[in-house]
Design a protein around this motif. Structure first.
Motif, mmCIF file in Angstrom:
data_model
loop_
_atom_site.group_PDB
_atom_site.id
_atom_site.type_symbol
_atom_site.label_atom_id
_atom_site.label_comp_id
_atom_site.label_asym_id
_atom_site.label_seq_id
_atom_site.Cartn_x
_atom_site.Cartn_y
_atom_site.Cartn_z
ATOM 1 N N THR A 3 -13.282 32.240 9.105
ATOM 2 C CA THR A 3 -13.617 33.359 9.978
ATOM 3 C C THR A 3 -13.004 34.613 9.377
ATOM 4 O OG1 THR A 3 -13.844 32.140 12.053
ATOM 5 C CG2 THR A 3 -13.139 34.416 12.224
ATOM 6 N N PRO A 4 -13.803 35.655 9.108
ATOM 7 C CA PRO A 4 -13.248 36.835 8.444
ATOM 8 C C PRO A 4 -12.290 37.586 9.346
ATOM 9 C CG PRO A 4 -15.500 37.241 9.141
ATOM 10 C CD PRO A 4 -15.243 35.787 9.394
ATOM 11 N N GLY A 5 -11.272 38.161 8.726
ATOM 12 C CA GLY A 5 -10.382 39.058 9.443
ATOM 13 C C GLY A 5 -10.956 40.466 9.396
ATOM 14 N N ASP A 6 -10.104 41.438 9.166
ATOM 15 C CA ASP A 6 -10.554 42.814 9.072
ATOM 16 C C ASP A 6 -11.569 42.954 7.932
ATOM 17 O OD1 ASP A 6 -9.949 45.661 7.618
ATOM 18 O OD2 ASP A 6 -9.885 45.830 9.809
ATOM 19 N N ALA A 7 -12.711 43.576 8.189
ATOM 20 C CA ALA A 7 -13.793 43.634 7.204
ATOM 21 C C ALA A 7 -13.374 44.402 5.947
ATOM 22 C CB ALA A 7 -15.031 44.262 7.824
ATOM 23 N N ASP A 52 -12.093 42.805 -1.228
ATOM 24 C CA ASP A 52 -11.555 42.055 -2.358
ATOM 25 C C ASP A 52 -12.652 41.387 -3.173
ATOM 26 O OD1 ASP A 52 -9.110 42.801 -1.485
ATOM 27 O OD2 ASP A 52 -8.557 40.863 -0.612
ATOM 28 N N TYR A 53 -13.812 41.163 -2.584
ATOM 29 C CA TYR A 53 -14.877 40.438 -3.267
ATOM 30 C C TYR A 53 -16.063 41.319 -3.657
ATOM 31 C CZ TYR A 53 -12.386 36.266 -1.852
ATOM 32 O OH TYR A 53 -11.410 35.310 -1.680
ATOM 33 N N GLY A 54 -16.034 42.579 -3.276
ATOM 34 C CA GLY A 54 -17.125 43.476 -3.625
ATOM 35 C C GLY A 54 -18.449 43.095 -2.992
ATOM 36 N N ASP A 55 -18.392 42.497 -1.779
ATOM 37 C CA ASP A 55 -19.596 42.005 -1.134
ATOM 38 C C ASP A 55 -20.033 42.885 0.037
ATOM 39 O OD1 ASP A 55 -20.174 39.953 -2.773
ATOM 40 O OD2 ASP A 55 -19.667 38.349 -1.385
ATOM 41 N N GLN A 56 -19.660 44.157 0.021
ATOM 42 C CA GLN A 56 -19.994 45.002 1.159
ATOM 43 C C GLN A 56 -21.508 45.060 1.394
ATOM 44 O OE1 GLN A 56 -17.971 45.697 -1.296
ATOM 45 N NE2 GLN A 56 -16.131 46.790 -0.624
ATOM 46 N N GLU A 57 -22.293 44.984 0.322
ATOM 47 C CA GLU A 57 -23.744 45.098 0.486
ATOM 48 C C GLU A 57 -24.340 43.872 1.155
ATOM 49 O OE1 GLU A 57 -23.086 43.651 -3.805
ATOM 50 O OE2 GLU A 57 -22.069 44.832 -2.261
ATOM 51 N N PHE A 58 -23.620 42.747 1.168
ATOM 52 C CA PHE A 58 -24.126 41.529 1.804
ATOM 53 C C PHE A 58 -23.562 41.338 3.209
ATOM 54 C CE2 PHE A 58 -24.586 40.483 -2.727
ATOM 55 C CZ PHE A 58 -25.919 40.092 -2.736
ATOM 56 N N TYR A 59 -22.514 42.068 3.539
ATOM 57 C CA TYR A 59 -21.823 41.825 4.808
ATOM 58 C C TYR A 59 -22.692 42.235 5.986
ATOM 59 C CZ TYR A 59 -18.251 41.959 8.402
ATOM 60 O OH TYR A 59 -17.527 41.757 9.538
ATOM 61 N N LEU A 60 -22.996 41.280 6.892
ATOM 62 C CA LEU A 60 -23.887 41.533 8.021
ATOM 63 C C LEU A 60 -23.169 41.492 9.369
ATOM 64 C CD1 LEU A 60 -26.895 39.286 6.907
ATOM 65 C CD2 LEU A 60 -26.539 41.720 6.473
ATOM 66 N N GLY A 61 -21.944 40.974 9.403
ATOM 67 C CA GLY A 61 -21.274 40.743 10.673
ATOM 68 C C GLY A 61 -20.448 41.927 11.137
ATOM 69 N N ASN A 62 -19.636 41.684 12.168
ATOM 70 C CA ASN A 62 -18.729 42.691 12.693
ATOM 71 C C ASN A 62 -17.308 42.387 12.244
ATOM 72 O OD1 ASN A 62 -20.773 44.018 14.240
ATOM 73 N ND2 ASN A 62 -20.647 42.336 15.725
ATOM 74 N N PRO A 63 -16.447 43.407 12.136
ATOM 75 C CA PRO A 63 -15.060 43.158 11.742
ATOM 76 C C PRO A 63 -14.382 42.203 12.715
ATOM 77 C CG PRO A 63 -15.573 45.501 11.660
ATOM 78 C CD PRO A 63 -16.731 44.824 12.329
ATOM 79 N N GLY A 64 -13.538 41.362 12.170
ATOM 80 C CA GLY A 64 -12.781 40.424 13.006
ATOM 81 C C GLY A 64 -13.608 39.222 13.415
ATOM 82 N N GLY A 65 -12.997 38.334 14.148
ATOM 83 C CA GLY A 65 -13.641 37.114 14.612
ATOM 84 C C GLY A 65 -12.646 36.314 15.414
ATOM 85 N N HIS A 66 -13.092 35.214 15.998
ATOM 86 C CA HIS A 66 -12.161 34.421 16.783
ATOM 87 C C HIS A 66 -12.244 32.950 16.384
ATOM 88 C CE1 HIS A 66 -15.904 34.427 19.243
ATOM 89 N NE2 HIS A 66 -15.621 33.145 19.380
ATOM 90 N N PHE A 67 -11.227 32.214 16.789
ATOM 91 C CA PHE A 67 -11.058 30.808 16.464
ATOM 92 C C PHE A 67 -10.574 30.091 17.721
ATOM 93 C CE2 PHE A 67 -7.704 27.685 15.662
ATOM 94 C CZ PHE A 67 -8.336 26.747 14.873
ATOM 95 N N ASP A 68 -11.205 28.971 18.058
ATOM 96 C CA ASP A 68 -10.801 28.176 19.220
ATOM 97 C C ASP A 68 -10.611 26.724 18.785
ATOM 98 O OD1 ASP A 68 -11.235 30.113 21.603
ATOM 99 O OD2 ASP A 68 -13.109 30.251 20.475
#
Length: 423
Positions: free
Chosen positions: A239-243, A249-265
């Motif tokens: 689950t990604p942390g801060d976008a 770090d991976y140079g994937d900004q052009e592929f990123y489709l989600g929102n910053p942050g996420g959760h784990f249960d």
């Protein structure tokens, strides 16, 4: 000359008087208590020295040796407050070496703890490294499902009543060495020992946790070291942390489709029992990792060690991920000793040798973890081992680990040996 000798004697008596009033106890360790009982300091520690030999397959890990743990622990009380300061010198630097660093006080029948300490989840997670049946914890712990999130900074409350324990805590998604961030987590655990006698015990437990990544949070991962420590590892879920912090770090900004942050249960259940020299333990844990993001094919391969067939324009989409992990573990004290139950923490302790010749234990564990939303993303580990308890403080361990990564088809094996002392 006589006058000078008298002055020296008087000064020496004045300096020595208060120190002699303090009481030192040396039963099993060193503890110093002030004469009024308001202050105490107890010194403890542990040394775990490991050696690893690999039979590699697809992966090529390095056979080596290392100090797995070298800890000094200072604990005690100041008036009605307790404290603990533990540093692991094998961690690399001061902050990374912080383990239990907290203050605690009696509160509503139990104790409230403030600082950095273990999250209240999972039986094997809360078992001391000095008491582990195998050299490394299973996947349903911070060695796998809760990767790197064993000690967290927060506040918690814990109590026990005869055959039950209960604990709950809230915490920041960082330890002393982690980046400052706004991520938050909460966890709770309840245990019950419906039967507990001198030579047999039945233990039941349940735990749950939730973590919400936020600004500057690290990614939330599950990782399987399926062939033992220092062997190959398999990323199971993420689950990604801060976008900006993570995807930059991976140079994937052009592929990123989600929102910053996420959760784990997550939720976990525990079952363990002893009957004389026999011991059995099992845990099952289910977790959901928040997804809804995409990365490039190259980044996916860097993460998971396998090149997928992804869309060349939209990348590899990763949605919510359901992860399941469980293990079954058993041991037999062939010299007849018994593993005692720690009712205050809801965990089992190591057996103590009954004779001057020490005690011997045969062990075995099967362990598995699986991401149900990425095909074939599963890792398994089978361990057989033997432990020799030279005395209550010195132990030697041997583990033969058969690793199996279904995702990459790697089947690396490991022979691991440990020399351990604690005080």
């Amino acid at each position: 000359m006589r006058r000078l000798a008298a002055v020296i004697a008087a000064v020496s008596a004045a300096l020595a008087g208060p120190a002699l009033a303090d009481q030192a106890k040396t039963r099993g360790n060193l503890e110093i208590t002030s004469d009024d009982g308001q202050f105490s300091a107890e010194l403890g520690g542990r040394i775990h020295f490991d050696a690893y030999l690999f039979d590699d397959d697809i992966e090529d890990p390095v056979s080596t040796s290392e100090f797995r743990r070298t800890r000094i622990t200072l604990s005690g009380h100041a008036y009605s407050w307790k404290y603990k300061l533990e540093q692991d010198f094998a961690a690399g630097n001061t902050q990374a070496g912080f383990r239990d660093v907290y203050l605690s006080h009696e509160f509503f029948g139990g104790s409230i703890t403030i600082g950095q300490f273990k999250v209240y989840r999972g039986m094997e997670e809360l078992t001391s490294s000095n008491e582990l049946t195998e050299m490394e914890r299973p996947f349903a712990s911070a060695t796998g499902l809760y990767e790197g999130r064993q000690f967290q900074q927060g506040i918690g409350w814990h109590n026990h009543w005869q055959c039950t324990t209960a604990g709950a805590m809230v915490y920041n998604l960082r330890n002393a060495a982690g980046p400052r961030n706004e991520g938050l987590g909460a966890a709770a655990r309840f245990t019950w020992a419906p039967f507990n006698s001198e030579w047999s015990t039945v233990h039941l437990g349940i735990s749950a946790s939730r973590e919400d990544a936020n600004r500057d949070s690290d990614e939330i991962e599950a990782v399987a070291n399926y062939a033992g420590r220092r062997g190959p590892s398999q990323l199971i879920a993420l689950t990604p942390g801060d976008a900006g912090f993570f995807f930059g770090d991976y140079g994937d900004q052009e592929f990123y489709l989600g929102n910053p942050g996420g959760h784990f249960d997550s939720v976990g259940v525990e079952l363990a029992a002893t009957y004389g020299p026999l011991y059995a333990q099992a845990e099952y844990a289910y977790a959901k990792f928040d997804g809804d993001y995409a990365v490039s094919q190259q980044t996916f391969d860097n993460w998971f060690d396998r090149y997928p067939n992804c869309d060349p324009y939209f990348g590899c989409f990763i949605g919510d991920q359901d992860v399941r992990s469980w293990y079954v573990m058993g041991s037999w004290m062939i010299t007849g000793e018994h593993k005692p139950y720690n009712g205050k923490k809801g965990v089992f302790k190591s057996a103590k040798p009954r004779s001057e010749w020490g005690a011997w234990e045969l062990t075995a564990r099967y362990d598995t973890i699986e991401n149900r939303d990425i095909p074939d993303l599963q890792a398994n580990s089978t361990i057989v081992g033997v432990n020799y308890y030279h005395n209550p403080r010195v132990r030697f361990m041997l583990n033969l680990v058969f690793g199996d990564d279904d995702f990459t088809d790697d089947k690396t094996k490991q022979l691991a040996i440990r020399a351990q002392m604690s005080w």
